[in-house]
Design a protein around this motif. Structure first.
Motif, short mmCIF file in Angstrom:
data_model
loop_
_atom_site.label_atom_id
_atom_site.label_comp_id
_atom_site.label_asym_id
_atom_site.label_seq_id
_atom_site.Cartn_x
_atom_site.Cartn_y
_atom_site.Cartn_z
N SER A 98 -7.83 1.60 -9.77
CA SER A 98 -6.73 0.92 -10.42
C SER A 98 -6.87 1.13 -11.93
CB SER A 98 -6.78 -0.57 -10.13
OG SER A 98 -5.93 -1.27 -11.00
N TYR B 243 -0.59 3.82 -5.26
CA TYR B 243 -1.75 3.34 -6.00
C TYR B 243 -1.31 2.95 -7.42
CZ TYR B 243 -4.59 5.47 -2.31
OH TYR B 243 -5.15 5.79 -1.12
N PRO B 244 -1.91 1.90 -7.98
CA PRO B 244 -2.89 1.04 -7.34
C PRO B 244 -2.23 0.10 -6.33
CG PRO B 244 -2.33 0.14 -9.47
CD PRO B 244 -1.57 1.44 -9.35
N ARG B 245 -2.91 -0.15 -5.23
CA ARG B 245 -2.43 -1.19 -4.33
C ARG B 245 -2.43 -2.51 -5.10
NH1 ARG B 245 -4.86 0.25 1.65
NH2 ARG B 245 -4.17 2.43 1.63
N TRP C 221 -7.01 -5.55 -6.53
CA TRP C 221 -7.48 -4.30 -5.96
C TRP C 221 -8.09 -3.44 -7.05
CZ3 TRP C 221 -6.38 0.98 -6.11
CH2 TRP C 221 -6.70 1.72 -4.95
N TYR D 247 0.84 -1.20 0.00
CA TYR D 247 0.00 0.00 0.00
C TYR D 247 0.88 1.25 0.00
CZ TYR D 247 0.64 -0.59 5.10
OH TYR D 247 1.15 -0.76 6.37
#
Lengths: 107, 120
Positions: free
Chosen positions: B61, A94-96, B47, A91
């Motif tokens: 994402s 982004y994106p995780r 995610w 984390y």
């Protein structure tokens, strides 16, 4: 996106064994790493965050270490309820992203 | 007690629209990000994105940007994930999760999942 690679993808172990799962990030993520446990048909459960902080209620046989790009999840003495799939997640940015998972099976 | 309760399983045809929900309780809904995670059959976790119900700030994402819409209605403590035109490849379990303020903003509480099946 940061790629997370876990090893091994699966392995067999016995109750009482000490087990280590490795997670490697494609770039440095400091300590922005979490570990989750997922059992079949269930939602993931947070075990560890900030690479080494145990989530409340998680047994102390679980521990995490590492920083930068290399991390480990260790189960000191496997119990029957620990047979599950484990995921790491970064984390840091982004994106995780999650690792592909490590399935821990009974030998 | 913190709870995230998701809407029930859905069976849809390709091209149909869908909106699934995630209702939070036991905490201040507007003060915590809510995320969505996809799990295709027999596969790992992916995610998708997050929303801050307090102001609807949203992050996606790139893999899901333009494919889904994440929204929230803070008046009823509910977050949503929606599709305008489903594909067979959207067949998956979808989880919502709260990003915990006291857990370094990681996904600390999860919903039970909503199974979406898209088939002609």
């Amino acid at each position: 996106a940061i790629r997370m690679t876990q090893s091994p993808s699966s392995f067999s172990a016995s109750t009482g064994d000490r087990v280590t799962i490795t997670c490697r990030a494609s770039q440095g993520i400091s300590s922005y790493l979490a570990w989750y446990q997922q059992k079949p048909g269930k939602a993931p459960k947070l075990l560890i965050y900030a690479a080494s902080t145990l989530q409340s209620g998680v047994p102390s046989r679980f521990s995490g270490s590492g920083s930068g790009t290399d991390f480990t999840l260790t189960i000191s003495s496997l119990q029957s309820e620990d047979f599950a799939t484990y995921y790491c997640q970064q984390y840091y940015s982004y994106p995780r992203t999650f690792g592909q998972g490590t399935k821990l099976e009974i030998k | 007690e913190v709870q995230l309760v998701q809407s029930g399983a859905e069976v849809k045809k390709p091209g149909e629209s869908l909106k699934i929900s995630c209702k939070g309780s036991g905490y201040r809904f507007t003060s915590y990000w809510i995320g969505w995670v996809r799990q295709m059959p027999g596969k790992g976790l992916e995610w998708m994105g997050i929303i801050y119900p307090g102001d609807s700030d949203t992050r996606y994402s790139p893999s899901f940007q333009g494919q889904v819409t994440i929204s929230a209605d803070k008046s009823i403590n509910t977050a949503y994930l929606q599709w305008s035109s489903l594909k067979a490849s959207d067949t998956a379990m979808y989880y919502c999760a709260r990003l915990g303020v006291n857990t370094a903003m990681v996904e600390d509480y999860w919903g039970q999942g909503t199974l979406v099946t898209v088939s002609s």
